[in-house]
Design an enzyme around this catalytic site. Structure first.
Site, PDB file in Angstrom:
ATOM      1  N   LYS A   1      -8.042 -22.896 -26.309  1.00 52.05           N
ATOM      2  CA  LYS A   1      -8.585 -23.585 -25.140  1.00 52.05           C
ATOM      3  C   LYS A   1      -7.462 -24.380 -24.486  1.00 52.05           C
ATOM      4  CE  LYS A   1     -12.829 -26.091 -23.938  1.00 52.05           C
ATOM      5  NZ  LYS A   1     -14.187 -26.369 -24.458  1.00 52.05           N
TER       6      LYS A   1
ATOM      7  N   GLN B   1     -52.174 -18.145 -29.772  1.00 53.29           N
ATOM      8  CA  GLN B   1     -52.159 -16.960 -28.903  1.00 53.29           C
ATOM      9  C   GLN B   1     -52.686 -17.249 -27.500  1.00 53.29           C
ATOM     10  OE1 GLN B   1     -51.125 -14.089 -31.013  1.00 53.29           O
ATOM     11  NE2 GLN B   1     -50.835 -15.909 -32.267  1.00 53.29           N
TER      12      GLN B   1
ATOM     13  N   PHE C   1     -46.662 -16.136 -24.760  1.00 54.24           N
ATOM     14  CA  PHE C   1     -45.323 -15.808 -25.252  1.00 54.24           C
ATOM     15  C   PHE C   1     -44.294 -15.712 -24.134  1.00 54.24           C
ATOM     16  CE2 PHE C   1     -48.021 -13.694 -28.678  1.00 54.24           C
ATOM     17  CZ  PHE C   1     -48.175 -14.900 -29.337  1.00 54.24           C
TER      18      PHE C   1
ATOM     19  N   ASN D   1     -12.298 -19.682 -28.397  1.00 58.89           N
ATOM     20  CA  ASN D   1     -11.281 -20.733 -28.219  1.00 58.89           C
ATOM     21  C   ASN D   1     -11.520 -21.942 -29.127  1.00 58.89           C
ATOM     22  OD1 ASN D   1     -13.180 -22.382 -26.925  1.00 58.89           O
ATOM     23  ND2 ASN D   1     -12.521 -21.789 -24.868  1.00 58.89           N
TER      24      ASN D   1
ATOM     25  N   ARG E   1     -56.774  -6.937 -17.664  1.00 57.23           N
ATOM     26  CA  ARG E   1     -55.568  -6.341 -18.254  1.00 57.23           C
ATOM     27  C   ARG E   1     -55.670  -4.823 -18.270  1.00 57.23           C
ATOM     28  NH1 ARG E   1     -56.095  -6.276 -24.499  1.00 57.23           N
ATOM     29  NH2 ARG E   1     -58.281  -6.782 -24.797  1.00 57.23           N
TER      30      ARG E   1
ATOM     31  N   SER F   1     -11.463 -24.234 -20.281  1.00 56.34           N
ATOM     32  CA  SER F   1     -12.255 -23.061 -20.651  1.00 56.34           C
ATOM     33  C   SER F   1     -11.834 -21.837 -19.850  1.00 56.34           C
ATOM     34  CB  SER F   1     -13.739 -23.324 -20.393  1.00 56.34           C
ATOM     35  OG  SER F   1     -14.178 -24.471 -21.084  1.00 56.34           O
TER      36      SER F   1
ATOM     37  N   HIS G   1     -19.370 -21.627 -16.863  1.00 56.75           N
ATOM     38  CA  HIS G   1     -18.584 -22.826 -16.566  1.00 56.75           C
ATOM     39  C   HIS G   1     -17.122 -22.496 -16.332  1.00 56.75           C
ATOM     40  CE1 HIS G   1     -18.741 -22.257 -20.937  1.00 56.75           C
ATOM     41  NE2 HIS G   1     -17.595 -22.857 -21.029  1.00 56.75           N
TER      42      HIS G   1
ATOM     43  N   ASP H   1     -17.504 -18.822 -27.172  1.00 54.48           N
ATOM     44  CA  ASP H   1     -17.852 -18.755 -28.598  1.00 54.48           C
ATOM     45  C   ASP H   1     -19.027 -19.676 -28.925  1.00 54.48           C
ATOM     46  OD1 ASP H   1     -16.026 -20.784 -28.012  1.00 54.48           O
ATOM     47  OD2 ASP H   1     -14.902 -20.590 -29.883  1.00 54.48           O
TER      48      ASP H   1
ATOM     49  N   GLU I   1     -38.784 -11.578 -26.292  1.00 53.04           N
ATOM     50  CA  GLU I   1     -39.207 -11.840 -24.913  1.00 53.04           C
ATOM     51  C   GLU I   1     -38.037 -12.230 -24.027  1.00 53.04           C
ATOM     52  OE1 GLU I   1     -40.578 -13.191 -27.617  1.00 53.04           O
ATOM     53  OE2 GLU I   1     -42.571 -12.302 -27.712  1.00 53.04           O
TER      54      GLU I   1
END
Lengths: 626, 626
Positions: free
Chosen positions: B252, B432, B396, B191, B324, B45, B82, B161, B371
């Site tokens: 590769k 929720q 979330f 690759n 909040r 790689s 990697h 990829d 998120e």
């Protein structure tokens, strides 16, 4: 068209579009009525999609409302789950939910018409409300239909435009395109306004279309309020030529000029006087019913029974075998059950899930590096009666945490496996180490968490997962360790194994996975010093063997728990909770949310969960008098 | 070219491409050498991207290797973490890492050259290795450069990829396109081969290009081994005309015919004899050095000091205010610090983060419903010295779990806030409700978890987050509850508040957030029955006030903990762990992974984490003799 006339003859495939428009107006009126009656909900998000859904249910959705389990039924998923008023208005028009239920129970405590749809309703496949997920489940169901069941049903997913910003949507469309699923249709309700203002792409329907096409799906751009265009697009979408996304330009709040395309109306019911006015503008309350297309006759399906006895692999005592290797071999054995399917996220050679793929290529699904879609596909297949196993590195299951959480709300049964747990993996470093997964998986509602230490128990627990309700999790280790158990040993969920025990144990060592082997070695060292230690293999982390732990605490007075996981939420805290529940340690009561909540007021839900003032006082009374 | 000649004159912008090719071959040779010496790693790689990186570092990357903190330096992120052998070979060529370190420490215990790069290395901004993340962090850094710092640096991200299948990649490119970031360049090393075989799109570079362009970025397709094409593409990418993705077709294992484009070589070092042969094929060991372009002179930057005293909001005792809401008001106050930035995921009107946006629009970033990208952008800004606050619904945040986990490994300091926690939210239903977030956030390495019960403490703790190291989490409640504390009260992290106390308390009630109000009400009810209860506000869940809890257990003999969260991993288990640590309850030792692990063998890492046989025996000895 008068009410009487409409009531006399259901709207259906033969109705003209003027009649379908009346149905759309009814869906709008009922969305307004239900949410205003509830005092909360998302009417404007319902109004934008009413025309789309009216045409769909009258002319295209092949669904037997009396038999939601009919295997030939189409599937309808509201990825924009907040448009539940519209969905429930559709159920009402189909005769599945009556006026009373719609108008008096929506969003109330104990009701099945919750704020966002869940499978408590027989016509709902999956819980939605965490955006960007419905489309992903739809791909899973469509894959099951085409590749496993060979049923002609189609999957229709209604999406919002805001949720197209979620990466999970593009994982899903990538798979729809790559698999060229002809039975998958997503309808994007591009109403331009999100929760707090304009969406990123607003009404740039061509931008959506370009993205959809680049991901290998067909895009059809329509005016979502032009019933003829919508009808044409739905016809095309169902032509079996490939996965289709209908990009529909719509107006949020369509039909009610006071709120249409206005900011500040997301998630707000119309006040009663405005609602009354709006209902009048929309033509008043109607009592139309719908009888859409019927599903094709389903061929009787043979039960999915095992084709041969399940022949689990045997391992020689003392041989060094990695639990992930045992998982792979056990999966092949479990494969005699034709309902078992296996999903990979491009690490099947590491998790050993690919062993199953070699034995049963038709029931093995490669989702590439897309963990959210792997879980969503598993959920979709579980919806269709399959028993999915999905595996990746324990660390990378965190990528799918929200999907796992939602799958629990959907009451899905599936088996997960996370390999390469803990620092034990060695050289690859912390990015590849699952050291949070026990906390994550224990906190999933209704989950089972298993963590075998040897190949025999790993194989047995892998097989056990095929029969567990809810979401089960098997944690496997990278390295090879000695086989501890012979082939006749059993490993009930909720049990444990006491590997060393005597009448004068002075301490108990508790481990699971790799640390059990460390505990055994430690016990040997202690024995040399004249200290006898009990050793417990806590392979079942949730539920945990509280009896054995309490007995050990009583007998030995001291416990050592070792876990290859952060200290929070893992083995140690599972043990402490078990001991506390058995009154080992200080008198202690622990109140928490233990059941799956529905809708209701804060007071009702907190009381139902047992965390409100009366429950606290009750627990305190018991402890104070004890 | 001889070694001597090359050693004499560093490779740089004026070197011709033949010299750059020699550098590429050196990077290949060193990648092979380092991974073979380590006995693990990903040489193939690395080989595919060596030409891309050689051209980049010699001619385009403006970087002062002696001063990694130079604010004008470009940023280089290896999303394909990697390929660390290649990255470390580059550091070696730049003179930053010497031969000895590269050849003897890679992937060993205690070394900074870990299996996947982390910011333990001064030239690494963020930890990578969980695929699909580096590109997302790059967008955050590029946003900081253009919109906050107005520095001319550019951000270069090397991607694999396989990772293009992750939805997070498309969240990132969507933001790069929408913000039209001219300083962002991603280089996709196509690759064709992933971990277990061909990738989904293999060498279909045009498909990648179509997707990139549909998401609003410029795509440049090149042969990744044609240095002239690569050089041209990098020149174009740096022209400031908009975000660019270079789609490079590569092989590769390029340069080593025995492994090039062969399956089965992912993540495997070449065996020593093949490595020797490969090094010879690649032209042998070189000792080239690189001196690439220098960054422009950075203007001296004023320290980011507060422009005014921080004036936290005051609340009237007894007034009902949602935490909040207090979070939003406190954010505005904290905004006098120019390093504070706030990120939203299209729910700023619910979390009240948008209050900050109205006061400081230039430091408020809308990421829409994405998120993962919200957290990644926050991480990128933290890399540049900012103090991000990112907020969405508690439920979330699970979507970004893997990004939060990795941010902890990157040793990022940032503040998160999750609103609408627990069943308290009421009618919207379970999708929720955040009922797993405490378990998730407690198990994050080095995290701080705060859960205020009233507006005063919420505001104080929001402000405290600006100075906390690591990842801090503030849990806020939807509904409004009475203000309990006056403006002069302080809320140290790790503290608690005892709200009811007497000499004859019979039981202690422990709550946080909404359940504290329930505890107070329960205490009132108990008092009416002649049972006196102590009440503790456990606003700091991690670290937790073990002193106060142990004292309460001793004084009252009984504890009731109530939490609006699943029973696993939350408040109750935090209390049990604290009590166990103070020897309240059965003698108990809890061994777990408490520090950030690096690379090493399984044995080394487990020993360092204190979970190996010797540590277990030690703990058992202590308990047995105690």
């Amino acid at each position: 068209m008068t009410d009487q006339k409409a009531a006399a003859r259901p709207i259906g495939p033969d109705s003209d579009l003027e009649q379908v428009f009346e149905l759309a107006q009814q869906l709008r009126v009922d969305s307004v009525r239900a949410s205003t009656a509830a005092g909360s909900g998302h009417p404007t998000s319902s109004l934008s999609a009413a025309d789309l859904m009216a045409v769909l249910m009258a002319r295209h959705l092949r669904y037997d409302w009396q038999q939601p389990k009919n295997p030939a039924n189409d599937h309808l998923i509201f990825s924009k789950g907040h448009a539940s008023p519209l969905l429930y208005a559709m159920f009402h028009a189909a005769g599945a939910v009556d006026e009373q239920e719609l108008m008096t129970t929506y969003r109330t405590f104990g009701a099945r018409l919750q704020g966002h749809p869940t499978p408590v309703l027989p016509w709902v496949d999956v819980a939605t409300g965490s955006l960007g997920q419905g489309i992903a489940y739809g791909v899973g169901i469509a894959t099951a239909g085409r590749d496993l069941e060979h049923e002609p049903y189609r999957v229709w997913v209604l999406c919002g435009d805001s949720e197209m910003a979620e990466g999970s949507v593009w994982e899903a469309l990538d798979k729809a395109g790559q698999r060229n699923l002809p039975n998958f249709v997503a309808i994007v309700d591009v109403n331009r306004l999100g929760q707090r203002g304009p969406t990123e792409l607003q009404w740039d329907t061509e931008a959506y279309a370009r993205r959809v096409e680049a991901f290998g799906c067909r895009a059809l751009v329509v005016d979502g309020h032009d019933l003829q265009s919508v009808d044409r697009a739905l016809t095309t979408a169902a032509d079996g030529q490939g996965p289709t996304v209908i990009v529909a330009r719509t107006v949020k709040g369509q039909g009610v000029p006071e709120v249409a395309d206005h900011e500040g109306w997301h998630g707000k019911p119309l006040p009663p006087d405005l609602a009354e006015h709006a209902i009048a503008e929309l033509g008043g309350v109607r009592h139309l019913t719908v009888r859409g297309p019927r599903p094709p006759e389903a061929a009787p399906r043979p039960p999915m029974a095992a084709t041969a006895p399940m022949d689990l692999p045997h391992f020689q005592l003392g041989d060094e075998v990695a639990t992930r290797v045992a998982f792979g071999k056990a999966l092949v054995a479990v494969g005699v059950r034709p309902d078992v399917v296996v999903l990979d996220a491009e690490v099947g050679n590491s998790t050993h899930a690919e062993d199953f793929g070699k034995a049963y290529p038709d029931r093995y699904f490669e989702t590439y590096i897309a963990e959210q879609q792997m879980i969503a596909s598993a959920v979709g297949m579980a919806v269709r009666g399959y028993r999915p196993y999905a595996a990746t590195f324990a660390a990378f299951l965190t990528r799918a945490h929200d999907f796992i959480r939602m799958a629990a709300i959907s009451q899905i049964s599936m088996a997960l496996s996370g390999s390469h747990c803990g620092v034990e993996i060695g050289a690859d470093g912390p990015s590849q180490m699952g050291v949070e997964d026990l906390a994550m998986m224990r906190a999933v509602h209704g989950s089972t968490v298993l963590y075998p230490s040897d190949a025999t128990s790993a194989a047995a627990l892998t097989a056990a997962q095929a029969d567990l309700d809810g979401i089960s999790y098997l944690r496997t280790t990278r390295g090879a360790y000695p086989v501890l158990y012979g082939p006749d040993e059993s490993f009930p969920v909720g049990g444990s194994k006491t590997l060393r025990q005597s009448g004068d144990d002075e301490v108990t060592l508790v481990g699971a996975g790799v640390t059990l082997h460390e505990c055994l070695a430690a016990a040997d060292a202690l024995a040399g010093e004249g200290i006898t230690a009990r050793v417990i293999d806590l392979y079942s982390v949730k539920p945990v063997d509280a009896d054995a732990l309490a007995r050990a605490a009583r007998d030995t007075g001291a416990l050592v728990v070792a876990e290859d996981h952060h200290p929070e939420g893992g083995l140690g805290e599972a043990v402490l909770s078990a001991l506390a529940a058995r009154h080992q340690g200080p008198a202690f009561a622990h109140l928490a949310v233990r059941d799956l909540p529905g809708s209701g007021t804060a007071e009702e839900l907190m009381d139902a969960a047992g965390i409100s003032r009366t429950h606290i006082a009750d627990a305190a009374r018991r402890l104070a008098s004890g």
